[in-house]
Design a protein around this motif. Structure first.
Motif, PDB file in Angstrom:
ATOM      1  N   ALA A   3     -23.853  55.857 -11.768  1.00  0.00           N
ATOM      2  CA  ALA A   3     -24.018  54.421 -11.497  1.00  0.00           C
ATOM      3  C   ALA A   3     -23.292  54.004 -10.222  1.00  0.00           C
ATOM      4  CB  ALA A   3     -23.498  53.612 -12.684  1.00  0.00           C
ATOM      5  N   ASP A   4     -22.210  54.713  -9.862  1.00  0.00           N
ATOM      6  CA  ASP A   4     -21.431  54.336  -8.676  1.00  0.00           C
ATOM      7  C   ASP A   4     -22.135  54.705  -7.377  1.00  0.00           C
ATOM      8  OD1 ASP A   4     -19.414  53.316 -10.247  1.00  0.00           O
ATOM      9  OD2 ASP A   4     -18.160  55.130 -10.142  1.00  0.00           O
ATOM     10  N   VAL A   5     -23.105  55.651  -7.432  1.00  0.00           N
ATOM     11  CA  VAL A   5     -23.772  56.083  -6.205  1.00  0.00           C
ATOM     12  C   VAL A   5     -25.265  55.764  -6.244  1.00  0.00           C
ATOM     13  CG1 VAL A   5     -22.085  57.890  -5.687  1.00  0.00           C
ATOM     14  CG2 VAL A   5     -24.048  58.431  -7.146  1.00  0.00           C
ATOM     15  N   ALA A   6     -25.645  54.810  -7.091  1.00  0.00           N
ATOM     16  CA  ALA A   6     -27.054  54.433  -7.161  1.00  0.00           C
ATOM     17  C   ALA A   6     -27.521  53.823  -5.855  1.00  0.00           C
ATOM     18  CB  ALA A   6     -27.278  53.460  -8.320  1.00  0.00           C
TER      19      ALA A   6
ATOM     20  N   THR B 177     -26.499  53.783  -1.819  1.00  0.00           N
ATOM     21  CA  THR B 177     -25.674  54.479  -0.812  1.00  0.00           C
ATOM     22  C   THR B 177     -25.995  53.944   0.574  1.00  0.00           C
ATOM     23  OG1 THR B 177     -27.343  56.233  -0.674  1.00  0.00           O
ATOM     24  CG2 THR B 177     -25.501  56.612  -2.161  1.00  0.00           C
ATOM     25  N   PRO B 178     -25.083  54.119   1.536  1.00  0.00           N
ATOM     26  CA  PRO B 178     -23.803  54.828   1.423  1.00  0.00           C
ATOM     27  C   PRO B 178     -22.759  54.005   0.683  1.00  0.00           C
ATOM     28  CG  PRO B 178     -24.036  53.950   3.618  1.00  0.00           C
ATOM     29  CD  PRO B 178     -25.328  53.638   2.929  1.00  0.00           C
ATOM     30  N   VAL B 179     -21.838  54.711   0.037  1.00  0.00           N
ATOM     31  CA  VAL B 179     -20.745  54.064  -0.665  1.00  0.00           C
ATOM     32  C   VAL B 179     -19.550  55.012  -0.627  1.00  0.00           C
ATOM     33  CG1 VAL B 179     -21.474  55.010  -2.903  1.00  0.00           C
ATOM     34  CG2 VAL B 179     -20.039  52.957  -2.841  1.00  0.00           C
ATOM     35  N   THR B 180     -18.355  54.449  -0.514  1.00  0.00           N
ATOM     36  CA  THR B 180     -17.155  55.275  -0.442  1.00  0.00           C
ATOM     37  C   THR B 180     -16.459  55.298  -1.799  1.00  0.00           C
ATOM     38  OG1 THR B 180     -16.841  54.812   1.900  1.00  0.00           O
ATOM     39  CG2 THR B 180     -14.921  55.571   0.678  1.00  0.00           C
ATOM     40  N   LEU B 181     -16.085  56.520  -2.244  1.00  0.00           N
ATOM     41  CA  LEU B 181     -15.409  56.719  -3.517  1.00  0.00           C
ATOM     42  C   LEU B 181     -14.003  57.247  -3.269  1.00  0.00           C
ATOM     43  CD1 LEU B 181     -18.310  58.549  -5.406  1.00  0.00           C
ATOM     44  CD2 LEU B 181     -17.754  56.107  -5.499  1.00  0.00           C
TER      45      LEU B 181
ATOM     46  N   GLY C  78     -15.732  61.172 -18.041  1.00  0.00           N
ATOM     47  CA  GLY C  78     -16.078  59.974 -17.280  1.00  0.00           C
ATOM     48  C   GLY C  78     -17.150  60.229 -16.243  1.00  0.00           C
ATOM     49  N   ALA C  79     -17.216  61.437 -15.697  1.00  0.00           N
ATOM     50  CA  ALA C  79     -18.243  61.771 -14.693  1.00  0.00           C
ATOM     51  C   ALA C  79     -19.506  62.234 -15.409  1.00  0.00           C
ATOM     52  CB  ALA C  79     -17.744  62.858 -13.763  1.00  0.00           C
ATOM     53  N   ASP C  80     -20.649  61.898 -14.840  1.00  0.00           N
ATOM     54  CA  ASP C  80     -21.911  62.325 -15.438  1.00  0.00           C
ATOM     55  C   ASP C  80     -22.887  62.912 -14.422  1.00  0.00           C
ATOM     56  OD1 ASP C  80     -22.697  60.081 -14.060  1.00  0.00           O
ATOM     57  OD2 ASP C  80     -23.471  58.997 -15.800  1.00  0.00           O
ATOM     58  N   ALA C  81     -22.403  63.233 -13.219  1.00  0.00           N
ATOM     59  CA  ALA C  81     -23.241  63.842 -12.195  1.00  0.00           C
ATOM     60  C   ALA C  81     -22.351  64.545 -11.187  1.00  0.00           C
ATOM     61  CB  ALA C  81     -24.104  62.792 -11.502  1.00  0.00           C
ATOM     62  N   VAL C  82     -22.948  65.483 -10.443  1.00  0.00           N
ATOM     63  CA  VAL C  82     -22.243  66.143  -9.345  1.00  0.00           C
ATOM     64  C   VAL C  82     -23.010  65.868  -8.054  1.00  0.00           C
ATOM     65  CG1 VAL C  82     -21.549  68.350  -8.340  1.00  0.00           C
ATOM     66  CG2 VAL C  82     -21.190  67.926 -10.785  1.00  0.00           C
ATOM     67  N   LEU C  83     -22.322  65.218  -7.139  1.00  0.00           N
ATOM     68  CA  LEU C  83     -22.880  64.918  -5.828  1.00  0.00           C
ATOM     69  C   LEU C  83     -22.592  66.124  -4.927  1.00  0.00           C
ATOM     70  CD1 LEU C  83     -24.119  62.702  -3.942  1.00  0.00           C
ATOM     71  CD2 LEU C  83     -21.762  62.013  -3.447  1.00  0.00           C
TER      72      LEU C  83
ATOM     73  N   PRO D 125     -11.760  57.866   5.743  1.00  0.00           N
ATOM     74  CA  PRO D 125     -10.340  57.538   5.565  1.00  0.00           C
ATOM     75  C   PRO D 125     -10.015  57.067   4.157  1.00  0.00           C
ATOM     76  CG  PRO D 125     -11.135  56.686   7.643  1.00  0.00           C
ATOM     77  CD  PRO D 125     -12.335  57.177   6.917  1.00  0.00           C
ATOM     78  N   GLY D 126     -10.987  56.458   3.479  1.00  0.00           N
ATOM     79  CA  GLY D 126     -10.720  55.946   2.132  1.00  0.00           C
ATOM     80  C   GLY D 126     -11.020  56.928   1.034  1.00  0.00           C
ATOM     81  N   GLY D 127     -11.547  58.083   1.355  1.00  0.00           N
ATOM     82  CA  GLY D 127     -11.892  59.065   0.325  1.00  0.00           C
ATOM     83  C   GLY D 127     -13.094  59.887   0.753  1.00  0.00           C
ATOM     84  N   VAL D 128     -14.197  59.763   0.036  1.00  0.00           N
ATOM     85  CA  VAL D 128     -15.418  60.467   0.384  1.00  0.00           C
ATOM     86  C   VAL D 128     -16.575  59.488   0.344  1.00  0.00           C
ATOM     87  CG1 VAL D 128     -15.898  61.200  -2.001  1.00  0.00           C
ATOM     88  CG2 VAL D 128     -16.837  62.497  -0.078  1.00  0.00           C
ATOM     89  N   GLU D 129     -17.458  59.614   1.316  1.00  0.00           N
ATOM     90  CA  GLU D 129     -18.602  58.710   1.401  1.00  0.00           C
ATOM     91  C   GLU D 129     -19.840  59.418   0.846  1.00  0.00           C
ATOM     92  OE1 GLU D 129     -20.870  55.870   4.693  1.00  0.00           O
ATOM     93  OE2 GLU D 129     -19.461  57.412   5.345  1.00  0.00           O
ATOM     94  N   ALA D 130     -20.456  58.816  -0.162  1.00  0.00           N
ATOM     95  CA  ALA D 130     -21.699  59.341  -0.727  1.00  0.00           C
ATOM     96  C   ALA D 130     -22.852  58.873   0.144  1.00  0.00           C
ATOM     97  CB  ALA D 130     -21.877  58.857  -2.160  1.00  0.00           C
ATOM     98  N   LEU D 131     -23.636  59.843   0.667  1.00  0.00           N
ATOM     99  CA  LEU D 131     -24.737  59.506   1.567  1.00  0.00           C
ATOM    100  C   LEU D 131     -26.078  59.435   0.849  1.00  0.00           C
ATOM    101  CD1 LEU D 131     -23.730  61.869   4.519  1.00  0.00           C
ATOM    102  CD2 LEU D 131     -23.130  59.453   4.178  1.00  0.00           C
ATOM    103  N   GLU D 132     -26.191  60.026  -0.332  1.00  0.00           N
ATOM    104  CA  GLU D 132     -27.426  60.025  -1.110  1.00  0.00           C
ATOM    105  C   GLU D 132     -27.101  59.715  -2.564  1.00  0.00           C
ATOM    106  OE1 GLU D 132     -30.472  60.436  -0.005  1.00  0.00           O
ATOM    107  OE2 GLU D 132     -30.044  61.069   2.058  1.00  0.00           O
ATOM    108  N   PRO D 133     -27.974  59.018  -3.264  1.00  0.00           N
ATOM    109  CA  PRO D 133     -27.755  58.811  -4.701  1.00  0.00           C
ATOM    110  C   PRO D 133     -27.975  60.103  -5.469  1.00  0.00           C
ATOM    111  CG  PRO D 133     -29.869  57.888  -4.035  1.00  0.00           C
ATOM    112  CD  PRO D 133     -29.196  58.336  -2.770  1.00  0.00           C
ATOM    113  N   VAL D 134     -27.451  60.171  -6.680  1.00  0.00           N
ATOM    114  CA  VAL D 134     -27.661  61.331  -7.537  1.00  0.00           C
ATOM    115  C   VAL D 134     -27.888  60.832  -8.958  1.00  0.00           C
ATOM    116  CG1 VAL D 134     -25.173  61.672  -7.968  1.00  0.00           C
ATOM    117  CG2 VAL D 134     -26.759  63.574  -8.262  1.00  0.00           C
TER     118      VAL D 134
END
Length: 400
Positions: free
Chosen positions: A61-64, A66-70, A103-108, A117-126
């Motif tokens: 749900a967090d990467v539905a 993108t882009p989004v930083t985790l 808590g995790a339900d997918a592997v990006l 700088p804030g962590g990792v940026e998801a470029l595609e949904p999974v």
């Protein structure tokens, strides 16, 4: 006396032959053995939801969008899982084979990310459960995996190991004693005298036995001497042989003593002489629980009989499926009519326009091993087969 047909001789030979008792071997020694009983999984595989890729364990749900930083809160290498829970907006660096954290339900996958700088940026949904091997995907504890009679090929033995079997029950390999007789025989590498030849049959027969999963026991060369032959037979029985294969000495000459000695030792003769060329003086009997197969002394006859009789017997005792590779073909040359014996004619087979064409060698003397080595098939000619012109249908046993 009428000669026994080949099919009847084979049926008599195999009558009552069943797989031998089982034994337990270490998994590292089980390859190509025959499984004696069904086996089930002793564990679940995978034992947990596991990452199928290198990347980041996330909430789908967090990467539905993108882009989004985790925010990366930890790492999960194979063999050492991340013990905390992945919450909203969080990710765990994960590697192939590692447990997916709670808590995790997918592997990006790593290729669809970029460090920021804030962590990792998801470029595609999974999607949920993408790139995750679910617990029990392969098998679950108690599930039946392999059945009795399965030859433990690389995939089967690997599966048994993955299911946590350190040992496996397998059918015991048949022990086949090989006894060559003849005053004229010397082992390979010898300097022969004017009346001597090199013994070769035992090596080809042993190769057939090994291919069928048996263990050959070479008793060496025994002279044409009754006490010596009897002693060799006694040594085979003392060694626990399941089968004794004799080479030569079972015909009708004054120096062919094997059948006489075996009978004197208690062998019940089942049959002697069959309607086959090469291989007419084939002998079969039982010496208590030991099956005795007397092969002709001529090298080609010995090996052809090994393919037709020794191989299926050893396979049956070892619990292995076996059948001759018999195929339809056409004759490449004219062949003369046949007599009362079933002929196994050395030939070379090749494919022409999708059809197997069999050309027999012009000379078929049963002493000529070179022709057998050059042949890749045997043309099977039934008893009293009429003359057949080139192009006529035939049956062939493929040797290679």
């Amino acid at each position: 006396m009428a000669l026994m047909p080949v099919k009847d001789a084979l049926a008599r030979l195999l009558d009552g032959a069943v797989p031998l008792a089982s034994e337990t071997v270490a998994i590292g020694r089980a390859a190509w053995r025959v499984l004696a009983t069904d086996i089930a999984a002793l564990r679940t595989q995978p034992p947990f939801d596991a990452s199928a890729m290198d990347g980041y364990a996330v909430r789908a749900a967090d990467v539905a969008a993108t882009p989004v930083t985790l925010h990366v809160i930890g790492e999960a290498p194979a063999g050492k899982g991340f013990t905390s829970k992945v919450g909203p907006g969080e990710a765990v660096r994960i590697f192939t084979g590692a447990p997916v954290p709670a808590g995790a339900d997918a592997v990006l996958i790593q290729e669809n990310t970029r460090l920021s700088p804030g962590g990792v940026e998801a470029l595609e949904p999974v999607a949920a459960f993408r790139n995750i091997r679910r617990q029990g995907l392969d098998f679950r504890e108690g599930e039946s995996l392999l059945g009795a009679g399965r030859v433990l090929d690389p995939a089967a033995v690997s599966l048994a190991a993955a299911a946590n079997h350190a040992t496996l029950p397998v059918i015991r390999k048949p022990l086949v004693a090989i006894l060559a007789t003849g005053d004229e025989l010397l082992p390979p590498g010898s300097e022969t005298g004017p009346d001597q030849i090199i013994s070769s049959n035992a090596y080809g027969v042993a190769a057939v036995i090994e291919k069928m999963g048996g263990v050959p026991l070479d008793l060496g060369i025994v002279p044409d001497d009754r006490p010596a032959i009897a002693a060799a037979i006694d040594s085979a029985r003392e060694a626990g042989a399941d089968v004794i294969v004799t080479l030569g000495g079972a015909s009708v000459g004054d120096h062919d003593l094997v059948r006489e000695v075996l009978t004197s030792s208690g062998m019940t003769l089942d049959f002697w002489k069959i309607a086959m060329r090469p291989g007419k003086p084939l002998m079969f009997g039982r010496l208590g629980d030991v099956r005795v197969l007397g092969l002709p002394g001529n090298p080609v006859a010995s090996l052809v009989c090994s393919h037709l009789f020794v191989a299926p017997l050893v396979a049956r005792l070892g619990g292995r499926p076996y059948a001759l590779d018999i195929r339809d073909a056409v004759l490449g040359v004219d062949m003369a009519e046949n007599d009362q014996r079933e002929d196994y004619v050395r030939a070379r087979v090749e494919t022409r326009d999708g059809v197997l064409v069999a050309a027999p060698f012009p000379v078929q003397d049963s002493s000529m091993l070179r022709i057998l080595a050059d042949a890749n098939a045997l043309i099977v000619r039934p008893p009293f087969a009429p003359a057949a012109p080139a192009g006529s249908p035939c049956r062939v046993v493929l040797l290679r």
